[in-house]
Design a protein around this motif. Structure first.
Motif, mmCIF file in Angstrom:
data_model
loop_
_atom_site.group_PDB
_atom_site.id
_atom_site.type_symbol
_atom_site.label_atom_id
_atom_site.label_comp_id
_atom_site.label_asym_id
_atom_site.label_seq_id
_atom_site.Cartn_x
_atom_site.Cartn_y
_atom_site.Cartn_z
ATOM 1 N N ILE A 141 0.846 -1.188 0.000
ATOM 2 C CA ILE A 141 0.000 0.000 0.000
ATOM 3 C C ILE A 141 0.883 1.239 0.000
ATOM 4 C CG2 ILE A 141 -1.904 -1.154 1.187
ATOM 5 C CD1 ILE A 141 -1.126 0.545 3.676
ATOM 6 N N ALA A 142 0.451 2.232 -0.724
ATOM 7 C CA ALA A 142 1.114 3.540 -0.729
ATOM 8 C C ALA A 142 0.285 4.468 0.146
ATOM 9 C CB ALA A 142 1.213 4.081 -2.148
ATOM 10 N N ILE A 143 0.952 5.182 1.059
ATOM 11 C CA ILE A 143 0.265 5.967 2.078
ATOM 12 C C ILE A 143 0.587 7.448 1.922
ATOM 13 C CG2 ILE A 143 -0.033 6.299 4.570
ATOM 14 C CD1 ILE A 143 0.977 3.401 4.922
ATOM 15 N N ARG A 144 -0.434 8.271 2.031
ATOM 16 C CA ARG A 144 -0.262 9.719 2.083
ATOM 17 C C ARG A 144 -0.522 10.139 3.526
ATOM 18 N NH1 ARG A 144 -3.797 10.915 -1.221
ATOM 19 N NH2 ARG A 144 -2.562 11.205 -3.127
ATOM 20 N N ASP A 145 0.516 10.546 4.240
ATOM 21 C CA ASP A 145 0.395 10.832 5.668
ATOM 22 C C ASP A 145 0.166 12.316 5.903
ATOM 23 O OD1 ASP A 145 0.329 10.539 8.361
ATOM 24 O OD2 ASP A 145 2.474 10.151 8.635
ATOM 25 N N GLY A 146 -1.031 12.648 6.365
ATOM 26 C CA GLY A 146 -1.332 14.027 6.716
ATOM 27 C C GLY A 146 -1.009 14.292 8.167
ATOM 28 N N ALA A 147 -1.255 15.502 8.599
ATOM 29 C CA ALA A 147 -0.931 15.876 9.973
ATOM 30 C C ALA A 147 -1.743 15.071 10.987
ATOM 31 C CB ALA A 147 -1.173 17.370 10.167
ATOM 32 N N GLU A 148 -3.024 14.823 10.665
ATOM 33 C CA GLU A 148 -3.880 14.106 11.611
ATOM 34 C C GLU A 148 -4.507 12.858 10.999
ATOM 35 O OE1 GLU A 148 -6.763 16.793 13.084
ATOM 36 O OE2 GLU A 148 -5.326 18.057 14.147
ATOM 37 N N TRP A 149 -4.437 12.726 9.689
ATOM 38 C CA TRP A 149 -5.141 11.607 9.035
ATOM 39 C C TRP A 149 -4.303 11.085 7.868
ATOM 40 C CZ3 TRP A 149 -9.227 8.836 10.508
ATOM 41 C CH2 TRP A 149 -9.836 7.986 9.580
ATOM 42 N N ALA A 150 -4.078 9.788 7.871
ATOM 43 C CA ALA A 150 -3.362 9.146 6.769
ATOM 44 C C ALA A 150 -4.366 8.534 5.809
ATOM 45 C CB ALA A 150 -2.427 8.077 7.305
ATOM 46 N N SER A 151 -4.117 8.679 4.531
ATOM 47 C CA SER A 151 -4.997 8.098 3.518
ATOM 48 C C SER A 151 -4.207 7.135 2.645
ATOM 49 C CB SER A 151 -5.629 9.198 2.650
ATOM 50 O OG SER A 151 -4.619 9.962 2.016
ATOM 51 N N ILE A 152 -4.933 6.259 1.974
ATOM 52 C CA ILE A 152 -4.321 5.244 1.113
ATOM 53 C C ILE A 152 -4.354 5.741 -0.332
ATOM 54 C CG2 ILE A 152 -4.501 2.881 0.247
ATOM 55 C CD1 ILE A 152 -5.758 2.133 2.956
ATOM 56 N N ARG A 153 -3.178 5.890 -0.913
ATOM 57 C CA ARG A 153 -3.102 6.335 -2.309
ATOM 58 C C ARG A 153 -3.320 5.190 -3.279
ATOM 59 N NH1 ARG A 153 1.141 7.830 -4.510
ATOM 60 N NH2 ARG A 153 2.721 7.160 -3.026
ATOM 61 N N LYS A 154 -2.799 4.014 -2.918
ATOM 62 C CA LYS A 154 -2.879 2.885 -3.855
ATOM 63 C C LYS A 154 -2.717 1.571 -3.103
ATOM 64 C CE LYS A 154 -0.819 0.966 -8.081
ATOM 65 N NZ LYS A 154 0.268 1.073 -9.073
ATOM 66 N N ILE A 155 -3.430 0.560 -3.574
ATOM 67 C CA ILE A 155 -3.253 -0.825 -3.109
ATOM 68 C C ILE A 155 -2.883 -1.650 -4.326
ATOM 69 C CG2 ILE A 155 -4.307 -2.828 -1.977
ATOM 70 C CD1 ILE A 155 -6.383 -0.929 -0.772
ATOM 71 N N GLY A 156 -1.815 -2.403 -4.245
ATOM 72 C CA GLY A 156 -1.395 -3.192 -5.403
ATOM 73 C C GLY A 156 -0.681 -4.470 -5.009
ATOM 74 N N PHE A 157 -0.573 -5.374 -5.959
ATOM 75 C CA PHE A 157 0.177 -6.611 -5.735
ATOM 76 C C PHE A 157 1.674 -6.295 -5.674
ATOM 77 C CE2 PHE A 157 -3.681 -8.038 -8.032
ATOM 78 C CZ PHE A 157 -4.177 -8.901 -7.074
ATOM 79 N N LEU A 158 2.380 -7.064 -4.862
ATOM 80 C CA LEU A 158 3.826 -6.900 -4.735
ATOM 81 C C LEU A 158 4.490 -8.211 -5.160
ATOM 82 C CD1 LEU A 158 6.277 -5.250 -3.845
ATOM 83 C CD2 LEU A 158 5.892 -6.073 -1.505
ATOM 84 N N PRO A 159 5.045 -8.274 -6.368
ATOM 85 C CA PRO A 159 5.658 -9.522 -6.844
ATOM 86 C C PRO A 159 6.823 -9.971 -5.954
ATOM 87 C CG PRO A 159 5.346 -7.968 -8.645
ATOM 88 C CD PRO A 159 5.087 -7.216 -7.375
ATOM 89 N N VAL A 160 6.985 -11.265 -5.825
ATOM 90 C CA VAL A 160 8.053 -11.825 -5.002
ATOM 91 C C VAL A 160 9.418 -11.358 -5.491
ATOM 92 C CG1 VAL A 160 9.166 -13.976 -4.273
ATOM 93 C CG2 VAL A 160 6.677 -13.827 -4.342
ATOM 94 N N ILE A 161 9.580 -11.196 -6.796
ATOM 95 C CA ILE A 161 10.892 -10.818 -7.337
ATOM 96 C C ILE A 161 11.281 -9.391 -6.945
ATOM 97 C CG2 ILE A 161 10.819 -12.418 -9.272
ATOM 98 C CD1 ILE A 161 9.943 -10.054 -11.039
ATOM 99 N N ARG A 162 10.323 -8.598 -6.436
ATOM 100 C CA ARG A 162 10.635 -7.233 -6.019
ATOM 101 C C ARG A 162 10.942 -7.113 -4.531
ATOM 102 N NH1 ARG A 162 5.857 -3.562 -7.410
ATOM 103 N NH2 ARG A 162 6.886 -2.403 -5.732
#
Length: 487
Positions: A141-162
């Motif tokens: 997951i890619a996270i955008r962290d705000g001062a009081e609230w974090a939001s999710i920018r993206k959810i994606g598969f993570l290949p084993v080779i990475r």
């Protein structure tokens, strides 16, 4: 249970890193006869899940071959673009932000999760929920962290080779935990066709089945080509890896047991107890109305909705009478009252939490009949004796551990036909699953006290009369539903 791991290339995962069979998705797709006669659990670790890629087809064809697979094609499609998973984000972000304090107040830009396990314990709540939404082996997951609230920018598969070295170590540990088997009673005599999950709470005071009894069932089921494995409330995300579910915790529509039953039903799995049976059996008001409508004999009953009904209950039923909270189990929320004043005090207190109460005529007996009914047919019959110096089979008023009465076992042939017939009629009003029907046998007839969706079933107790046939029939109930044409 047979686990098969699919990779994009043979070198993507070292064979010595896991005891499970590793093959490429190319080989899996090219050889449909592989694993013939088996129902393996497939973990698809393809490097690409794009539409019509080998990774996509591996999950698609696994389902057509009767193999359980993660990620499913539905999950692959859901994660193909943000618009398709945006409805999950509010709940996920709420759980994510509850992790902030444990993480020291700040979130990383990215985080990886393997089989519902995060980088540390601080992520546990979020990691389980993420896997509950998207059952995939490896997610980022890619996270955008705000001062009081974090939001999710993206959810994606993570290949084993990475994966880097630290992530690879975590991945293999998570894979091991996810595929771990807990009940190993030696090599199966018959190759397993199915794997049944059994939901248990090792710490429950009065479980419907002891762990030793479930191990006994596992040995019998093994001879029928079935593996039985325990799961706990933390394993909801793993449920889809199994073929059927047997719930052996005390059920309630307000806790995780109902969520497990609903999830099993959504996955098309045979389940005991099914959600509708839980709803029907949990509430004594519904049971009383249902039995009366179907002309199944029950004790004389008065519904209490307000203090105005106290006099009606007293005049109709006399004293002593039995007062019940509609939603209760193991004799909890069931009290005997002997005077109008006792009725007024107890009912007034209980009406603060429940809009309806049930008052029933007191029918004193030395025991209750318990008849187990499975699939509309009698399974076992026993006497549950009253607890010592008490009018119920379980005494919860005793200080310390609840005290239970004894048990006297019978074969079904030894059981009075009217008792068996009445129990079967009552159970068939509920459904087609496993039920424990409690009955009073009196000079005035046989009366159904309640129908339990989650009856006790222990080796050396309820199965004494019919022996191992009880466990054979239980196993066959699941198999018959798994093998129904057109399922």
């Amino acid at each position: 249970m047979t686990w098969v791991i699919l990779t994009g290339r043979q070198s993507d995962l070292d064979q010595v890193a896991t005891p499970h069979k590793i093959i490429t998705n190319r080989d899996y797709l090219a050889h449909p006869a592989l694993f013939g006669g088996q129902r393996p659990k497939v973990i698809n670790l393809s490097n690409n899940y794009g539409y019509q890629s080998r990774g996509y087809y591996a999950s698609l064809l696994a389902s057509s071959r009767g193999h359980r697979v993660i990620p499913s094609v539905e999950t692959i499609i859901d994660l193909s673009e943000p618009k398709l998973y945006e409805n999950a984000l509010p709940e996920l972000e709420l759980a994510l932000n509850k992790c902030r304090k444990d993480l020291g107040g700040a979130f990383p830009a990215k985080a990886s999760f393997f089989f519902g396990i995060g980088p540390s314990k601080a992520w546990d709540r979020f990691a389980r929920l993420l896997f509950d939404w998207f059952r995939a082996p490896s997610l980022e997951i890619a996270i955008r962290d705000g001062a009081e609230w974090a939001s999710i920018r993206k959810i994606g598969f993570l290949p084993v080779i990475r994966l880097d070295a630290e992530e690879k170590t975590r991945f293999l540990a998570s894979l091991d935990a996810y595929t771990k088997r807990e009940w190993r009673d030696g090599k199966a005599r018959v190759p397993a066709r199915y794997t049944f999950a059994t939901l248990v709470d090792p710490h429950e005071t009065l479980p419907p089945s002891e762990i030793s009894s479930l191990r006994h069932w596992a040995r019998i089921a093994e001879k029928m080509g079935v593996e039985v494995e325990p799961i706990t409330r933390k394993d909801l995300a793993k449920l889809a890896n199994y073929d059927a579910l047997f719930i052996r915790e005390t059920t309630s529509i307000s806790n995780h047991t109902y969520r497990f039953a609903r999830r099993a039903q959504q996955e098309g799995m045979p389940v005991i107890d099914d959600p509708l049976s839980m709803i029907r059996c949990t509430n004594k008001v519904y049971l009383n109305e249902l039995m009366a409508h179907n002309k199944v004999p029950v004790p004389p009953t008065v519904m209490i909705a307000s203090p105005a009904d106290f006099t009606l209950a007293a005049d109709t039923l006399g004293f002593p009478l039995v007062l019940k909270i509609p939603d209760s189990s193991f004799s909890r929320g069931v009290k005997k009252v002997s005077t109008p004043d006792e009725l007024r005090k107890l009912a007034t207190t209980w009406l603060e939490d429940s809009d309806l109460l049930i008052a029933q005529k007191y029918l004193p007996t030395q025991y209750d009949w318990r008849v187990g009914v499975l699939g509309g047919q009698p399974l076992f019959a026993v006497h549950y004796l009253m607890a010592r110096k008490h009018w119920q089979i379980v005494n919860h008023d005793r200080a310390g551990k609840p005290q239970q009465g004894g048990i006297k076992t019978f074969t079904l042939k030894e059981t009075p036909p009217l008792v068996v017939e009445t129990a079967v009629r009552a159970a068939r009003c509920i459904g087609d699953g496993l039920y424990g029907v409690d009955l009073k046998e009196t000079d005035g007839g046989v009366f159904v006290i309640e129908v339990n969706d989650n009856p006790n079933l222990d080796h050396g107790c309820e199965d004494t009369g019919e022996k191992d046939e009880v466990w054979v029939r239980l196993t066959q109930w699941f198999i018959d539903r798994l093998e129904r044409p057109g399922r």
